[in-house]
Design a protein around this motif. Structure first.
Motif, PDB file in Angstrom:
ATOM      1  N   PRO A   1       0.812  -1.227   0.000  1.00  0.00           N
ATOM      2  CA  PRO A   1       0.000   0.000   0.000  1.00  0.00           C
ATOM      3  C   PRO A   1       0.847   1.279   0.000  1.00  0.00           C
ATOM      4  CG  PRO A   1      -0.109  -1.086   2.138  1.00  0.00           C
ATOM      5  CD  PRO A   1       0.567  -2.042   1.205  1.00  0.00           C
ATOM      6  N   ILE A   2       2.019   1.230   0.618  1.00  0.00           N
ATOM      7  CA  ILE A   2       2.894   2.408   0.625  1.00  0.00           C
ATOM      8  C   ILE A   2       3.359   2.712  -0.795  1.00  0.00           C
ATOM      9  CG2 ILE A   2       5.121   3.332   1.392  1.00  0.00           C
ATOM     10  CD1 ILE A   2       4.757   1.638   3.956  1.00  0.00           C
ATOM     11  N   ILE A   3       3.853   1.695  -1.488  1.00  0.00           N
ATOM     12  CA  ILE A   3       4.361   1.893  -2.843  1.00  0.00           C
ATOM     13  C   ILE A   3       3.211   2.150  -3.815  1.00  0.00           C
ATOM     14  CG2 ILE A   3       5.695   0.820  -4.713  1.00  0.00           C
ATOM     15  CD1 ILE A   3       7.280  -0.641  -2.528  1.00  0.00           C
ATOM     16  N   LYS A   4       2.059   1.585  -3.532  1.00  0.00           N
ATOM     17  CA  LYS A   4       0.876   1.877  -4.358  1.00  0.00           C
ATOM     18  C   LYS A   4       0.546   3.367  -4.280  1.00  0.00           C
ATOM     19  CE  LYS A   4      -3.078   0.906  -6.544  1.00  0.00           C
ATOM     20  NZ  LYS A   4      -3.137   0.415  -7.946  1.00  0.00           N
ATOM     21  N   TYR A   5       0.667   3.932  -3.096  1.00  0.00           N
ATOM     22  CA  TYR A   5       0.370   5.354  -2.885  1.00  0.00           C
ATOM     23  C   TYR A   5       1.422   6.246  -3.549  1.00  0.00           C
ATOM     24  CZ  TYR A   5      -0.377   9.810  -0.504  1.00  0.00           C
ATOM     25  OH  TYR A   5      -0.588  11.144  -0.233  1.00  0.00           O
ATOM     26  N   THR A   6       2.701   5.877  -3.411  1.00  0.00           N
ATOM     27  CA  THR A   6       3.772   6.740  -3.920  1.00  0.00           C
ATOM     28  C   THR A   6       4.095   6.500  -5.401  1.00  0.00           C
ATOM     29  OG1 THR A   6       5.470   5.152  -3.192  1.00  0.00           O
ATOM     30  CG2 THR A   6       4.876   6.935  -1.667  1.00  0.00           C
TER      31      THR A   6
ATOM     32  N   ASP B   1       4.525  -4.761  -7.404  1.00  0.00           N
ATOM     33  CA  ASP B   1       4.519  -6.174  -7.015  1.00  0.00           C
ATOM     34  C   ASP B   1       4.784  -6.372  -5.524  1.00  0.00           C
ATOM     35  OD1 ASP B   1       7.214  -5.650  -6.727  1.00  0.00           O
ATOM     36  OD2 ASP B   1       7.880  -6.982  -8.333  1.00  0.00           O
ATOM     37  N   GLY B   2       4.635  -5.298  -4.778  1.00  0.00           N
ATOM     38  CA  GLY B   2       4.942  -5.337  -3.346  1.00  0.00           C
ATOM     39  C   GLY B   2       6.228  -4.617  -3.025  1.00  0.00           C
TER      40      GLY B   2
END
Length: 275
Positions: A206-211, A216-217
């Motif tokens: 979710p952190i990388i999805k946001y930024t 892939d995680g």
């Protein structure tokens, strides 16, 4: 006498003209007696006739330090096996180290192709943010370094290694390490559907999805694209494919997707291209 690695009709489909040289990502080794970094992938390719060698470099090291260690193995292989060139297959940060080997350490002369799976070619925005937060990486640095020294690394540098794959650093890296015109470059990316797709990346997804968007995680999809982009690895169901799935960490199909099929088909393509 130079060893003949040319395709032969008596061999199965995955014996390419040049052998495969696998470069692993951060945190593991290829030759561990307890764990195979590549799951079923390399054994599957061998069963289809492929000739495979491994880099066996450190778990946690800077791009340059690891690339130098990889080159030692690379040069040894070229000399002792009498091989003209290799097809490099690399995962995660290993793909960046492979590019450094090719562009800055003279590896291009003996490299036919480089295929990267989920490598952060354009960096990760979340890392740029983390490096600006006091103690975000510094607190873990001594503990992680001590752990990997016990595993055999001579000079682990966790904080520096992580910050190297920030967008800012990778922008400079890409300017200094441009593609060699005599090497073929291919890449694959993967995408998780949600944080529940793989418990290993429940917090990071979710952190990388946001930024950074789809990922892939660990690695954003857009960052993984380099050279000829072969596509996004996705499972037919709602699970998605994680960073660990791309190297078959669980050694089982992901729903109806068997990750070994991706590697087999790609190596067959290398063969069709005369590589």
């Amino acid at each position: 006498m130079e060893k003949d690695y040319s395709p032969d009709s008596s061999l199965t489909d995955c014996r390419t003209r040049y052998p495969l040289f696998f470069i692993h990502g951060m945190g593991f080794r290829d030759n561990s007696t307890l764990y195979s970094y590549w799951g079923r992938i390399t054994e599957c390719l061998k069963s289809h006739g492929a000739d495979i060698f491994f880099s066996n470099h450190d778990c946690i090291g800077t791009i340059r330090d690891n690339a130098v260690k990889i080159k030692e193995r690379f040069d040894e292989l070229i000399a002792t096996e009498k091989i003209e060139k290799v097809n490099i297959i690399a995962h995660s940060k290993g793909g960046i180290e492979a590019r450094y080997l090719i562009s800055s350490l003279g590896g291009a002369a003996h490299t036919a192709s480089l295929t990267t799976f989920a490598s952060p070619h354009r960096g990760i925005k979340a890392v740029d943010i983390a490096r600006r937060i006091p103690f975000a990486l510094s607190a873990a640095n001594p503990l992680v370094n001590t752990y990997f020294k016990l595993l055999g690394d001579k000079d682990p540098q966790f904080k520096k290694t992580v910050t190297e794959i920030s967008c800012e650093n990778m922008k400079h890296f890409n300017i200094e390490n441009q593609n060699d015109p005599n090497v073929r470059y291919f890449s694959y990316a993967a995408k998780m559907r949600s944080a529940l797709s793989d418990p290993l990346f429940f917090l990071t997804f979710p952190i990388i999805k946001y930024t950074d968007g789809d990922n892939d995680g660990l690695i954003p999809v857009e960052s993984a694209k380099w050279g000829t982009f072969k596509g996004l690895i996705e499972s037919p169901d709602n699970r998605g494919v994680s960073h660990a799935d791309t190297v078959d960490i669980r050694r089982v199909p992901i729903g109806r997707l068997n990750i070994t099929d991706i590697y087999v088909e790609h190596v067959k393509e290398l063969k069709r291209l005369g590589l």
